[in-house]
Scaffold this active site. Structure first.
Site, PDB file in Angstrom:
ATOM      1  CG  ASP A 137      -0.171  -0.064   2.952  1.00 26.88           C
ATOM      2  OD1 ASP A 137       0.820  -0.926   1.951  1.00 26.88           O
ATOM      3  OD2 ASP A 137      -0.606   0.360   3.641  1.00 26.88           O
ATOM      4  CD  GLU A 174       3.443  -0.579   8.003  1.00 29.71           C
ATOM      5  OE1 GLU A 174       3.335  -1.368   9.215  1.00 29.71           O
ATOM      6  OE2 GLU A 174       3.085  -0.042   7.091  1.00 29.71           O
TER       7      GLU A 174
HETATM    8 ZN   LIG Z   1       5.401   3.797   6.130  1.00 30.09          ZN
HETATM    9 ZN   LIG Z   2       6.064   1.097   4.906  1.00 23.93          ZN
END
Ligand SMILES: [Zn+2]
Ligand SMILES: [Zn+2]
Length: 394
Positions: free
Chosen positions: A81, A139
């Site tokens: 991401d 994440e």
């Molecule tokens: Zn980050």
């Molecule tokens: Zn990262």
């Protein structure tokens, strides 16, 4: 022998990995929305002949089996991401998505893991065991993609004994890696506090319950949880980055809203600190006739690098890069949802140097000018493939 072969392959596929990275960099997607990224990963794995399955909506898990007989399993993880940041770099592969940017290097992680897949696929006759390639969504955003992937069985059938992950680090020069055994990164919890008093004319405090003064006292007092209650040996951070008291010079507002973050490296202390902060804030508010709504959004747990796995990683990295290019890094109070894997399997999460002062590549992670020296893509790919094979049967 294996080292030279991997170095050669990493060099050979470097232009392709750079192309992967630039494609991903130009087309970043936010957490839990990595649809095109996921499709790109699947298509690339298809081209490489690597079987995959989908997981956690946009997640992808590839499997590469060595041709020699072995039950060993290792997992390699990349996150996919991007961040809600407007890119300020003027590069040909600049983000084409308004206000979205790969400013944390997850484009590098994803393209590197595709490069690793390419190398391992070509070396299947040289090793025994299974490599699980984890391409993980989200994440950057609580609750994160790792927990979801684990819930959906990413660490089962086959079950990896070891999970390895890398993260780009601009403060480390390209050509080096940084690693730390034991507790490495922090847990992070988001704090949302609303103090409600009674607003009114700034000239008549006796008629009001001033939430601004109460909020100020709460902010200062809560720091005592860090300085007076926490064990000095336990890293603990409490920061408030948002305070809204929307009154005026002569208006006391009804309420004050505060946002902050609490970080530490021990689960029992984390829980205790939550209770103490809440109790203290509510107590102060109550003593002044106000109320306090204290919400905690639990983030990721602390990240721990298993000692032996990390020692082995260090030795392999020294063999691949040279001892002088493997450094020990300090603990880092940022949070990473790789931590979830680190509580389920023997894990090692290391920092890949991507900085280059001479080229002016020095911007921090999460900034609009973040950039990497793409030479890191050759090193990162080769190193990860080398470490993976050494953890398996060769
Ligand atoms: Zn980050
Ligand atoms: Zn990262």
């Amino acid at each position: 022998m294996l080292k030279e072969r991997i170095q050669e392959l990493a060099k050979q596929i470097h232009p392709e990995v750079v192309a992967f990275r630039r494609h991903l960099h130009a087309n970043p997607e936010l957490s839990f929305e990595e649809y095109n990224t996921s499709a790109f990963v699947k298509a690339t794995l298809d081209k490489l002949g690597v079987p995959w399955s989908a997981m956690a909506n946009t997640g992808v898990v590839g499997l590469i089996k060595g041709e020699k007989p072995s039950d060993a399993v290792i997992a390699l993880r990349a996150d996919m991401d991007a961040l809600p940041i407007k890119e300020a770099n003027e590069v040909p592969y600049k983000s084409t998505q308004p206000g979205v940017m790969h400013a944390c290097g997850h484009d590098v992680h994803t393209s590197s893991l595709l490069g690793v897949a390419s190398i391992l696929q070509q070396l299947r006759s040289c090793f025994g065991g299974t490599v699980k390639l984890i391409f993980q969504p989200a994440e950057e955003k609580i609750p994160g993609g790792a927990a979801q992937m684990i819930k959906e069985g990413v660490l089962e059938s086959p079950k990896p004994m070891t999970v390895i992950g890398q993260h780009v680090m601009p403060s480390l020069p390209v050509g080096t890696v940084g690693v730390r055994p034991g507790k490495f990164m922090a847990s992070n919890d988001e704090l949302y506090i609303t103090i409600t008093g009674k607003g009114g004319h700034g000239a008549q405090p006796q008629q009001n319950i001033d939430p601004v003064v109460i909020a100020s006292q709460i902010i200062l007092s809560l720091q005592q949880i860090v300085s007076r209650v926490a064990n000095p040996q336990m890293p603990t951070v409490l920061s408030f980055g948002k305070v809204i008291a929307n009154g005026a010079t002569n208006i006391i507002p009804d309420e004050v809203y505060i946002e902050g973050t609490f970080r530490t490296m021990d689960e029992a202390w984390r829980k205790e600190a939550h209770e103490r902060m809440k109790k203290m804030a509510e107590g102060i508010a109550e003593s002044m006739g106000a109320t306090c709504d204290f919400k905690i959004l639990q983030g990721y747990p602390f990240l721990i690098n298993e000692e032996q796995t990390t020692a082995r990683f260090r030795a392999f990295a020294a063999e691949y890069l040279g001892q002088e290019n493997v450094t020990e890094v300090d603990i880092w109070m940022a949070a990473e949802d790789f931590s979830y894997y680190s509580h389920q399997a023997d894990a090692c999460f290391y920092m890949l140097g991507v900085g280059n002062e001479e080229k002016g590549i020095i911007s921090s992670l999460h900034t609009p000018t973040f950039e990497v020296d793409e030479a890191a893509l050759e090193i990162g790919v080769g190193l990860m493939a080398f470490v993976a094979l050494n953890c398996l049967d060769i």
